[in-house]
Write a protein that holds these residues in place. Structure first.
Motif, PDB file in Angstrom:
ATOM      1  N   GLY A   1      46.588  39.551  51.546  1.00 48.24           N
ATOM      2  CA  GLY A   1      45.369  39.323  50.841  1.00 48.24           C
ATOM      3  C   GLY A   1      44.215  39.292  51.464  1.00 48.24           C
ATOM      4  N   THR A   2      44.376  39.369  52.619  1.00 46.84           N
ATOM      5  CA  THR A   2      43.181  39.430  53.646  1.00 46.84           C
ATOM      6  C   THR A   2      43.116  40.493  54.538  1.00 46.84           C
ATOM      7  OG1 THR A   2      42.902  37.165  53.453  1.00 46.84           O
ATOM      8  CG2 THR A   2      41.622  38.259  55.431  1.00 46.84           C
ATOM      9  N   THR A   3      42.056  41.424  54.535  1.00 53.48           N
ATOM     10  CA  THR A   3      42.185  42.638  55.316  1.00 53.48           C
ATOM     11  C   THR A   3      40.948  42.818  56.238  1.00 53.48           C
ATOM     12  OG1 THR A   3      43.160  43.842  53.655  1.00 53.48           O
ATOM     13  CG2 THR A   3      41.960  45.404  55.286  1.00 53.48           C
ATOM     14  N   ILE A   4      41.234  42.799  57.523  1.00 54.86           N
ATOM     15  CA  ILE A   4      40.127  42.610  58.470  1.00 54.86           C
ATOM     16  C   ILE A   4      40.082  44.147  59.043  1.00 54.86           C
ATOM     17  CG2 ILE A   4      39.352  41.676  60.818  1.00 54.86           C
ATOM     18  CD1 ILE A   4      40.941  39.251  60.191  1.00 54.86           C
ATOM     19  N   THR A   5      38.862  44.665  58.747  1.00 51.25           N
ATOM     20  CA  THR A   5      38.849  46.122  59.155  1.00 51.25           C
ATOM     21  C   THR A   5      37.588  46.437  59.666  1.00 51.25           C
ATOM     22  OG1 THR A   5      39.046  48.206  58.233  1.00 51.25           O
ATOM     23  CG2 THR A   5      38.012  46.452  56.918  1.00 51.25           C
ATOM     24  N   PRO A   6      37.242  47.565  60.364  1.00 51.11           N
ATOM     25  CA  PRO A   6      35.895  47.792  60.965  1.00 51.11           C
ATOM     26  C   PRO A   6      34.889  48.074  59.956  1.00 51.11           C
ATOM     27  CG  PRO A   6      37.590  48.914  62.176  1.00 51.11           C
ATOM     28  CD  PRO A   6      38.011  48.593  61.137  1.00 51.11           C
TER      29      PRO A   6
ATOM     30  N   THR B   1      40.568  39.644  49.585  1.00 48.17           N
ATOM     31  CA  THR B   1      39.277  39.546  50.610  1.00 48.17           C
ATOM     32  C   THR B   1      39.250  40.698  51.726  1.00 48.17           C
ATOM     33  OG1 THR B   1      39.140  37.103  50.490  1.00 48.17           O
ATOM     34  CG2 THR B   1      38.140  37.997  52.245  1.00 48.17           C
ATOM     35  N   VAL B   2      37.987  41.407  51.945  1.00 48.73           N
ATOM     36  CA  VAL B   2      37.590  42.109  52.925  1.00 48.73           C
ATOM     37  C   VAL B   2      36.692  41.530  54.100  1.00 48.73           C
ATOM     38  CG1 VAL B   2      36.023  43.233  51.671  1.00 48.73           C
ATOM     39  CG2 VAL B   2      36.992  44.525  53.670  1.00 48.73           C
ATOM     40  N   ILE B   3      37.299  41.581  55.330  1.00 44.35           N
ATOM     41  CA  ILE B   3      36.255  41.075  56.391  1.00 44.35           C
ATOM     42  C   ILE B   3      35.794  42.210  57.202  1.00 44.35           C
ATOM     43  CG2 ILE B   3      36.190  39.343  58.144  1.00 44.35           C
ATOM     44  CD1 ILE B   3      37.958  37.653  56.740  1.00 44.35           C
ATOM     45  N   SER B   4      34.687  42.441  57.516  1.00 41.20           N
ATOM     46  CA  SER B   4      34.233  43.099  58.581  1.00 41.20           C
ATOM     47  C   SER B   4      33.081  42.764  59.373  1.00 41.20           C
ATOM     48  CB  SER B   4      33.988  44.684  58.087  1.00 41.20           C
ATOM     49  OG  SER B   4      34.902  45.254  57.291  1.00 41.20           O
TER      50      SER B   4
ATOM     51  N   MET C   1      30.906  39.864  57.950  1.00 36.90           N
ATOM     52  CA  MET C   1      30.855  39.300  56.614  1.00 36.90           C
ATOM     53  C   MET C   1      32.210  39.328  56.057  1.00 36.90           C
ATOM     54  SD  MET C   1      28.791  41.214  53.280  1.00 36.90           S
ATOM     55  CE  MET C   1      27.357  41.047  54.300  1.00 36.90           C
ATOM     56  N   ALA C   2      32.515  38.426  54.900  1.00 37.32           N
ATOM     57  CA  ALA C   2      33.728  38.462  54.122  1.00 37.32           C
ATOM     58  C   ALA C   2      33.447  38.615  52.684  1.00 37.32           C
ATOM     59  CB  ALA C   2      34.554  37.108  54.056  1.00 37.32           C
ATOM     60  N   GLY C   3      34.069  39.490  51.717  1.00 41.34           N
ATOM     61  CA  GLY C   3      33.626  39.522  50.661  1.00 41.34           C
ATOM     62  C   GLY C   3      35.109  39.442  49.799  1.00 41.34           C
ATOM     63  N   ILE C   4      34.994  38.616  48.873  1.00 46.52           N
ATOM     64  CA  ILE C   4      36.247  38.215  47.868  1.00 46.52           C
ATOM     65  C   ILE C   4      36.065  38.563  46.669  1.00 46.52           C
ATOM     66  CG2 ILE C   4      37.687  36.350  47.125  1.00 46.52           C
ATOM     67  CD1 ILE C   4      36.563  34.800  49.817  1.00 46.52           C
TER      68      ILE C   4
ATOM     69  N   PRO D   1      42.240  44.736  37.352  1.00 50.75           N
ATOM     70  CA  PRO D   1      41.275  45.084  38.102  1.00 50.75           C
ATOM     71  C   PRO D   1      41.374  45.503  39.547  1.00 50.75           C
ATOM     72  CG  PRO D   1      40.383  43.043  37.373  1.00 50.75           C
ATOM     73  CD  PRO D   1      41.830  43.472  36.716  1.00 50.75           C
ATOM     74  N   ILE D   2      41.150  46.601  39.941  1.00 52.14           N
ATOM     75  CA  ILE D   2      41.162  46.732  41.507  1.00 52.14           C
ATOM     76  C   ILE D   2      39.740  47.263  41.718  1.00 52.14           C
ATOM     77  CG2 ILE D   2      42.426  48.080  43.419  1.00 52.14           C
ATOM     78  CD1 ILE D   2      44.120  46.166  41.998  1.00 52.14           C
ATOM     79  N   ALA D   3      39.064  46.655  42.714  1.00 52.61           N
ATOM     80  CA  ALA D   3      37.645  46.980  43.135  1.00 52.61           C
ATOM     81  C   ALA D   3      37.853  47.588  44.539  1.00 52.61           C
ATOM     82  CB  ALA D   3      36.862  45.857  43.139  1.00 52.61           C
ATOM     83  N   THR D   4      37.347  48.709  45.084  1.00 50.99           N
ATOM     84  CA  THR D   4      37.259  49.009  46.081  1.00 50.99           C
ATOM     85  C   THR D   4      35.998  48.669  46.800  1.00 50.99           C
ATOM     86  OG1 THR D   4      38.629  50.956  45.533  1.00 50.99           O
ATOM     87  CG2 THR D   4      37.461  50.987  47.687  1.00 50.99           C
ATOM     88  N   VAL D   5      35.948  47.827  47.768  1.00 54.65           N
ATOM     89  CA  VAL D   5      34.828  47.165  48.446  1.00 54.65           C
ATOM     90  C   VAL D   5      34.895  47.485  49.918  1.00 54.65           C
ATOM     91  CG1 VAL D   5      33.887  44.685  48.771  1.00 54.65           C
ATOM     92  CG2 VAL D   5      35.163  45.376  46.852  1.00 54.65           C
ATOM     93  N   THR D   6      33.703  47.700  50.317  1.00 60.46           N
ATOM     94  CA  THR D   6      33.388  47.961  51.775  1.00 60.46           C
ATOM     95  C   THR D   6      32.400  47.157  52.419  1.00 60.46           C
ATOM     96  OG1 THR D   6      33.288  49.413  53.579  1.00 60.46           O
ATOM     97  CG2 THR D   6      32.140  49.924  51.583  1.00 60.46           C
ATOM     98  N   ILE D   7      32.516  46.818  53.396  1.00 59.54           N
ATOM     99  CA  ILE D   7      31.071  46.180  54.318  1.00 59.54           C
ATOM    100  C   ILE D   7      30.638  47.128  55.123  1.00 59.54           C
ATOM    101  CG2 ILE D   7      30.037  44.252  55.575  1.00 59.54           C
ATOM    102  CD1 ILE D   7      32.592  42.718  54.012  1.00 59.54           C
ATOM    103  N   PHE D   8      29.404  47.356  55.277  1.00 59.18           N
ATOM    104  CA  PHE D   8      28.973  48.459  56.318  1.00 59.18           C
ATOM    105  C   PHE D   8      27.432  48.007  56.791  1.00 59.18           C
ATOM    106  CE2 PHE D   8      27.343  49.375  52.042  1.00 59.18           C
ATOM    107  CZ  PHE D   8      26.069  50.254  52.396  1.00 59.18           C
ATOM    108  N   LYS D   9      27.086  49.013  57.824  1.00 58.02           N
ATOM    109  CA  LYS D   9      25.632  48.739  58.161  1.00 58.02           C
ATOM    110  C   LYS D   9      25.175  50.266  58.352  1.00 58.02           C
ATOM    111  CE  LYS D   9      22.983  46.543  61.765  1.00 58.02           C
ATOM    112  NZ  LYS D   9      23.041  45.909  63.136  1.00 58.02           N
TER     113      LYS D   9
END
Length: 545
Positions: free
Chosen positions: A442-447, A459-462, A469-472, A536-544
């Motif tokens: 349930g938690t994905t740590i990714t670049p 959760t996605v964490i990058s 940042m973590a986005g849930i 629902p399935i949301a595709t979420v990314t954290i970026f700069k």
């Protein structure tokens, strides 16, 4: 008087709690040959001791009545969203050796613990799974090293205070609950009946505040607030005889993640705090008044502070990768740098050893959490208690005693949050990689820049839990895209270790990604779809960019 564990002084670490190991200063060794009037230390004389088995920051430390130390939980090297651990270990000072003890039933960081009268250790609350506060309470048996679950608190808490009264009961004060709300509540645990009882609430909601036992058994609480503000200036006192709170005035500035240390003369020295605070001040429980004193050499937050029997107070480390240590002398009202630790540290623990040296343990270092431990030697002055008391009495001269309010009064507005603008992605072009499925945990740590398909609660964490940042994915607020409207997706945000609350990201009917800038990073929802069961399935990314 509060019960004490050995002849150890109170030590306060990083503004959070706050292992209370005594309510009177320790009888430290004194250099009878010295004629100096202030404490001194040889420059850079910290010496390494045996390292803990695990790297830990934001952990709890309890000084046991048999002289050993119990290190509890905390956060280590991140492999999951929390990076919190459920391990504990015991330090034997005679052998200079750490040994793993039993595992708690839940991972915990920023938890609180005290030794009970029978020598067992009570641990309660803290940030548990996905860094959510817990009410879980456990007791450690020093004979077996095992943990047993007991009655939970009435409210989940993290970043709160925990202190044992002279009668053996324990009070939990303030903190943040399981939905991130700061609370003014307090509750008392009775080991004889294994029950928690809600008592009078404070006048303010508090998190990252200090809790200090006064010499008469009352408890002083100061400041608090999120690390990025707003901070609080007010102080309150809990009287265990009446189980009521009284308003104790205001500090000169608002503070959070500061320290408040009982000095040998019975007054409280408050130091630093978030916002690059160098200011210090003293609270006098005799007059219920505050007085500003000399500034520290360096701004400090999430540092440690320990009182010495000659009246001085040592502070060490802090955010900003500080290695320095400095001593406050109340008679000369001055700070003096006395050396450097082997490692820069914050979110660490410390305690005064029987020989007067100070042991510095774990914490966050320059690049990673630390397991390393070191000891620092101080040569104390030959001041008497009478001299210290006379100096405190002189400071009271001309100060009008302020009566404690019977009930907390309306308090001034805390330091306001800085203005923040919401920056959206208008005109921005995206070039993300193909979305990946969420990790089974349930938690994905990714670049940064890697989209992840999230179900509600995932959760996605990058790029990493500690500095990223973590986005849930919390909810779909609305979805009117089929009729040409918008879809609103609610995302809960954490920056590093700190909750930032929820933000709504709005997708247009055309299907273009939607993003918001939050601090130095962006959160983006690139797609919202539904599975065969209409989940629902949301595709979420954290970026700069």
């Amino acid at each position: 008087m509060l019960a004490i564990s050995r002849n150890i002084v109170i030590l306060f670490s990083a503004g959070l709690i706050l292992l209370l190991v005594g309510c009177e200063p320790a009888k430290d060794t004194v250099d009878s040959e010295s004629s100096i009037n202030v404490s001194t230390a040889n420059k850079n004389n910290a010496t390494l001791l045996a390292s803990m088995i695990e790297k830990r920051q934001d952990f709890e430390l309890v000084v046991l009545s048999d002289g050993r130390l119990l290190s509890i939980g905390g956060r280590g090297v991140a492999s999951l969203v929390t990076s919190a651990v459920n391990t504990t270990e015991v330090y034997d000072p005679a052998a200079d050796k750490w040994t793993l003890s039993g595992h708690m039933n839940e991972v915990r960081s920023v938890t609180s613990a005290v030794e009970l009268e029978d020598g067992t250790v009570l641990v309660s609350g803290g940030a548990a799974h996905q860094r959510n506060a817990t009410s879980l309470t456990e007791i450690w048996d020093p004979g077996t090293g095992e943990w047993t679950i007991v009655a939970p608190m009435n409210q989940a808490r993290e970043k709160f205070g925990l202190i044992r009264f002279a009668d053996g009961r324990v009070i939990a004060i303030g903190g943040s609950d399981d939905i991130g709300q700061h609370t003014p509540t307090a509750e008392i645990y009775d080991p004889a009946t294994d029950t928690w009882t809600i008592v009078d609430s404070m006048g303010e909601n508090r998190i990252w505040h200090t809790t200090t036992a006064l010499g008469d058994g009352r408890i002083l609480v100061t400041g608090g607030g999120n690390p990025d503000g707003p901070f609080q200036k007010s102080a309150e006192i809990f009287d265990p005889a009446t189980e009521k709170w009284q308003y104790a005035g205001e500090m000169s500035v608002s503070r959070s993640q500061h320290t408040a240390t009982l000095m040998a003369d019975g007054r409280i020295l408050v130091v630093g705090g978030r916002g690059k605070r160098t200011t210090s001040e003293i609270y006098d429980p005799v007059t219920n008044s505050w007085d500003s004193v000399a500034d520290t050499t360096n701004p400090r937050a999430e540092h440690i502070a320990i009182a010495n029997s000659d009246g001085s107070v040592l502070v060490a480390g802090g955010t900003g990768n500080l290695q320095s240590m400095e001593l406050y002398d109340p008679i000369s009202n001055s700070w003096t740098e006395v050396g450097k630790m082997q490692y820069s540290r914050y979110r660490f623990q410390a305690y005064k050893r029987d020989d007067g040296s100070i042991m510095l343990i774990g914490g966050q270092g320059l690049e990673t959490a630390l397991a390393e431990t070191e000891v620092f030697n101080i040569t104390l002055s030959n001041r008497t208690q009478d001299e210290l008391d006379a100096n405190a009495e002189s400071a009271r001269s001309g100060v009008q005693e302020v009566a404690l309010n019977a009930t907390p009064t309306a308090l001034p507005t805390a330091t306001p949050l800085p203005e923040r603008k919401t920056v959206t992605n208008e005109g921005m072009k995206f070039n993300f990689t193909e979305a990946i499925e969420s990790d089974p945990s349930g938690t994905t740590i990714t670049p940064l820049g890697n989209p992840v398909k999230l179900a509600i609660g995932q959760t996605v964490i990058s790029p990493n839990p500690d500095s990223g940042m973590a986005g849930i994915f919390e909810a779909v607020v609305s979805d009117d895209r089929e009729s040409g409207g918008t879809a609103v997706v609610k995302i809960f945000i954490r920056m590093g270790f700190f909750d930032q609350g929820t933000t709504d990201v709005t997708l247009q009917a055309g299907g273009e990604p939607a993003a918001k800038k939050l601090g130095r990073l962006w959160i983006c929802v690139t797609d919202l779809e539904y599975d065969l069961d209409n989940n629902p399935i949301a595709t979420v990314t954290i970026f700069k960019p």
